[in-house]
Design an enzyme around this catalytic site. Structure first.
Site, mmCIF file in Angstrom:
data_model
loop_
_atom_site.group_PDB
_atom_site.id
_atom_site.type_symbol
_atom_site.label_atom_id
_atom_site.label_comp_id
_atom_site.label_asym_id
_atom_site.label_seq_id
_atom_site.Cartn_x
_atom_site.Cartn_y
_atom_site.Cartn_z
ATOM 1 N N HIS A 96 0.818 -1.212 0.000
ATOM 2 C CA HIS A 96 0.000 0.000 0.000
ATOM 3 C C HIS A 96 0.851 1.261 0.000
ATOM 4 C CE1 HIS A 96 -3.496 -2.461 0.700
ATOM 5 N NE2 HIS A 96 -2.965 -2.969 1.794
ATOM 6 N N HIS A 151 5.818 6.633 6.550
ATOM 7 C CA HIS A 151 5.453 6.132 5.221
ATOM 8 C C HIS A 151 4.883 7.282 4.391
ATOM 9 C CE1 HIS A 151 1.746 5.817 7.629
ATOM 10 N NE2 HIS A 151 1.209 6.312 6.527
ATOM 11 N N HIS A 167 2.313 8.928 1.032
ATOM 12 C CA HIS A 167 1.116 8.893 0.198
ATOM 13 C C HIS A 167 1.302 9.832 -1.003
ATOM 14 C CE1 HIS A 167 -1.344 6.849 3.294
ATOM 15 N NE2 HIS A 167 -0.606 7.540 4.144
ATOM 16 N N GLU A 189 -2.864 13.270 1.383
ATOM 17 C CA GLU A 189 -4.181 12.885 1.888
ATOM 18 C C GLU A 189 -4.877 14.107 2.473
ATOM 19 O OE1 GLU A 189 -3.419 9.229 4.343
ATOM 20 O OE2 GLU A 189 -4.550 8.432 2.642
ATOM 21 N N HIS A 229 3.804 10.446 6.629
ATOM 22 C CA HIS A 229 3.207 10.274 7.959
ATOM 23 C C HIS A 229 4.200 9.642 8.913
ATOM 24 C CE1 HIS A 229 -1.088 10.273 6.079
ATOM 25 N NE2 HIS A 229 -0.653 11.481 6.338
ATOM 26 N N THR A 280 -5.817 6.550 8.207
ATOM 27 C CA THR A 280 -6.371 6.827 6.883
ATOM 28 C C THR A 280 -6.449 5.565 6.030
ATOM 29 O OG1 THR A 280 -4.233 7.334 5.881
ATOM 30 C CG2 THR A 280 -5.405 9.166 6.941
HETATM 31 ZN ZN LIG Z 1 -0.447 7.373 6.139
#
Ligand SMILES: [Zn+2]
Length: 266
Positions: free
Chosen positions: A98, A123, A125, A129, A142, A212
């Protein structure tokens, strides 16, 4: 040296195992993604092998993340500065299917409102987000912190927005080792410090939200740093090659208060 290293490793493993065993962090194994019929709009409806909803909070939660941070959020008079005590750790990079995640060995902390949390992992995104007054950034990182309180792992996340600009050397060091397929690698001799990912300003937007990703557990304390860090177009593209889109859309604010902390030196 060897004994120390092994002790550190054992401690790291126990923290990871703790996370995996804690419902707050583990997603019961029902497959989900960012696209199609197992995408974000459907996370709350996905069922396990018993026919039970695996991640009901994703649909039923009323304090979900991310959010579109409203500009002009009131400056919080009490001011709750973030204090980081991040140490360099051996670089361990994971592709969990992911995102790209860097697991963090024990010993690094973040303190806010007199409560100290351990940095567990960070990690990424793409795109961001969190939105800020409707604006989307190319990426967001994050920093996930936890604090064991009885049986509960209390979570506090520090988000940092990433904008297109100069290449970021820390990101480069991670990207060079990110596995193209699901799996993880510990890079021999390489170290990483999350401190080098933080922008100069400690100003942030704070609110109470959720994970999230499934299981979308709530009571997560969010601190989204207001100043973005720079990454290059190539670095953004390299991440997007692996994860074209791994961002949950903003969720309803439902009357939650977003505070804006004033900048303050550490
Ligand atoms: Zn995250």
């Amino acid at each position: 040296m060897r004994i120390h290293y092994r002790q550190a490793l054992a401690a790291a493993v126990s923290v990871v195992a703790l996370g995996a065993a804690t419902p707050a962090l583990s997603a019961g194994g029902v497959e989900w993604s960012y696209h199609g019929d197992i995408g974000p709009e459907h996370w709350g409806d996905l069922v396990d092998s018993h026919g039970d909803r695996a991640y009901p909070l994703c649909a039923l939660g009323t304090a979900q993340s991310p959010i579109d941070i409203p500009a002009g959020a009131a400056v919080d008079a009490r001011r709750m500065p973030l204090a980081f005590d991040y140490r360099p750790v051996p670089l361990a990079v994971k592709n969990n299917g992911h995102t790209i995640q860097v697991d963090y060995a024990p010993g690094s902390t973040m303190t806010v409102q007199g409560v100290t949390y351990d940095l567990l992992q960070f990690h990424f995104h793409a795109p961001s987000e969190h939105h800020v007054d409707g604006d989307v950034y190319p990426m967001e990182g994050h920093l996930v912190h936890g604090r064991q309180n009885g049986d509960t792992l209390e979570l506090a996340v520090v988000g940092f927005l990433m904008t297109e600009g100069e290449a970021n050397p820390v990101i480069q060091g991670i990207w060079e080792h990110m596995p193209a397929e699901t799996g993880s690698v510990t890079v021999r001799g390489a170290k990483v410090s999350a401190a080098d990912l933080l922008p100069d300003s400690r100003e942030y937007y704070g609110y109470s939200g959720s994970l999230t990703t499934p299981p979308c557990s709530e009571d997560v304390k969010w601190h989204v740093l207001a100043e973005p860090i720079e990454v290059s177009e190539r670095q953004i593209a390299a991440f997007e090659e692996l994860f074209e889109m791994n961002a949950r859309p903003p969720q309803p604010l439902n009357g939650r208060l977003v505070i804006e902390s004033a900048a303050r030196p550490q």
